[in-house]
Design a protein around this motif. Structure first.
Motif, PDB file in Angstrom:
ATOM      1  N   GLY A  26      33.401  48.718  38.134  1.00 11.94           N
ATOM      2  CA  GLY A  26      33.450  49.291  39.474  1.00 11.94           C
ATOM      3  C   GLY A  26      34.569  48.780  40.362  1.00 11.94           C
ATOM      4  N   MET A  27      35.539  48.083  39.791  1.00 13.13           N
ATOM      5  CA  MET A  27      36.671  47.579  40.589  1.00 13.13           C
ATOM      6  C   MET A  27      37.726  48.667  40.716  1.00 13.13           C
ATOM      7  N   THR A  28      37.412  49.683  41.511  1.00 14.86           N
ATOM      8  CA  THR A  28      38.295  50.831  41.681  1.00 14.86           C
ATOM      9  C   THR A  28      38.580  51.077  43.160  1.00 14.86           C
ATOM     10  N   GLY A  29      39.518  51.971  43.426  1.00 16.00           N
ATOM     11  CA  GLY A  29      39.851  52.315  44.798  1.00 16.00           C
ATOM     12  C   GLY A  29      40.948  51.419  45.371  1.00 16.00           C
ATOM     13  N   ARG A  30      41.504  51.854  46.482  1.00 17.55           N
ATOM     14  CA  ARG A  30      42.612  51.127  47.109  1.00 17.55           C
ATOM     15  C   ARG A  30      42.202  49.743  47.580  1.00 17.55           C
ATOM     16  N   GLU A  31      40.945  49.586  47.934  1.00 16.89           N
ATOM     17  CA  GLU A  31      40.484  48.292  48.465  1.00 16.89           C
ATOM     18  C   GLU A  31      40.517  47.186  47.403  1.00 16.89           C
TER      19      GLU A  31
END
Length: 404
Positions: free
Chosen positions: A216-221
């Motif tokens: 789940g280490m996704t996205g711009r953050e």
């Protein structure tokens, strides 16, 4: 306004190093050890230049892939399908075939390692390796166990090889000089291409990225976290390569010739004496077992989006992957033709996947309003060109073998 970066939690730190070592140990297999020893004996201190150049290119390639996949939240095959429908399925097929064939070589390498340590029949050691890898994916919290094992094996390999390096007493100053001022730099083009393909080619560069996506280490953050993991992965592989290079350099600089039948083993034996073969066996088992785990996990991850069965029964697919490759080696032996074919495919996979990622980095339907840095794209294009050359060379070698 609070500009402090969020602290990394213990769970995130475990994931970070799990992804780093999954990628790094996936690339540090039996071929990695042999390749480094052979090139060092051939090019001596100037091989340091090839290592440094390959590390720089590897970082560019891996940063592109890990960042774009993380922002999109999609695995490599899905991003490729977004760029060109059907391309991801082609990539998945090549990854799985290449990973499967190389896994047979990894299992064989582990068998040779156990043979060096205990004198066992190679096939017994290979079967034991397959059993250990299967257990990793069958136990509760198997992913966490996988992270711990790959980290432990990675650290073990680095520490043992560092000891051999110290014992061999290489010419450090000359190696440092030749890393920026090599003799006959044009002769190092092929080694650079080979190292890049072996470090971020095929399934290897996706190992850690897919692990982060699964967690789940996704996205711009999470981009800073992902970038850090990508860089650490390449630097960990590079550290092992440098230490092994220096260990070999120390041996050949003293006038010793490596055994052409097993170049890296002879380094350990010359540097450490009679016990060197057993110590090398430990490193070989660690390298092979971690590569078996990484290859099986990553190859299976490329099937997850092709059909819900592969996603719902991911562990079963991984176990089947390991069982089949282990059985083939144990009862049939190493299928040389399949390994050579997989090598040719391996040279073609990265330019396809990285090329698709570079195109995807400019498509809003994939990355949204994220702006991918131009300098990363430049590095990525260089890596694509280099790996296309590697792929052509691999195919040429395959054609020569086929017609001989």
């Amino acid at each position: 306004m609070n500009n402090e970066k969020p602290k990394i939690t213990a769970a995130q730190r475990r994931l970070l190093f799990g992804a780093v070592f999954l990628m790094a140990t996936s690339s540090i297999g039996p071929a990695f050890l042999t390749q480094t020893a052979v090139f060092t004996e051939q090019f001596l201190a100037s091989f340091a230049f090839a290592i440094l150049a390959s590390i720089i290119i590897d970082i560019g390639a891996q940063l592109n892939i890990w960042r774009v996949l993380s922002v999109s939240g999609k695995r490599g095959q899905d991003v490729a399908n977004d760029v060109l429908p059907g391309l991801g399925n082609v990539v998945a097929f090549m990854i799985v075939l290449g990973g499967f064939a190389f896994n047979i070589g990894n299992v064989a390498g582990a068998g040779l390692g156990f043979n060096a340590i205990f004198g066992w029949d190679v096939r017994i050691g290979a079967a034991l390796t397959g059993i250990i890898a299967i257990v990793v994916f069958l136990v509760k919290n198997g992913r966490a166990v996988m992270d711990v094992i790959t980290q432990s094996l990675g650290v073990l390999m680095i520490l043992i090889t560092a000891y051999v390096m110290i014992q061999s007493n290489p010419p450090y100053a000359e190696a440092a000089l030749r890393s920026i001022a090599p003799e006959n730099p044009l002769s190092l083009v092929v080694p650079v291409i080979t190292l890049v393909g072996g470090t971020v080619g095929g399934y290897i560069t996706f190992a850690g990225a897919h692990r982060l996506i699964e967690a789940g280490m996704t996205g711009r953050e999470n981009l800073n976290f992902v970038s850090k993991a990508a860089n650490y992965g390449i630097l960990t592989t590079g550290l092992m390569r440098i230490i092994l290079f220096l260990a070999v350099l120390g041996v050949v600089a003293q006038g010793f010739a490596l055994d052409p039948e097993n170049p890296p083993a002879s380094v350990f034996q010359i540097a450490l004496g009679d016990i060197g073969m057993q110590i090398f066996g430990i490193v070989l088992v660690a390298a092979a077992l971690s590569s078996v785990i990484g290859s099986a996990y990553t190859s299976a991850s490329f099937l997850r989006s092709m059909h819900k069965f592969f996603d719902e029964h991911n562990n079963t697919v991984i176990v089947a992957f390991i069982v089949v490759s282990t059985v083939i080696f144990t009862f049939v032996g190493r299928p040389v033709a399949l390994l050579i074919l997989a090598g040719a495919f391996n040279g073609l996979i990265l330019p396809l996947t990285l090329g698709a990622v570079l195109i995807a980095s400019r498509r809003k339907k994939v990355v949204g309003d994220y702006h991918h840095p131009t300098w990363m794209i430049v590095f990525g294009v260089i890596a694509v060109i280099i790996t296309i050359v590697a792929g052509v060379m691999s195919l040429q070698g395959l054609a020569d073998l086929w017609t001989s």
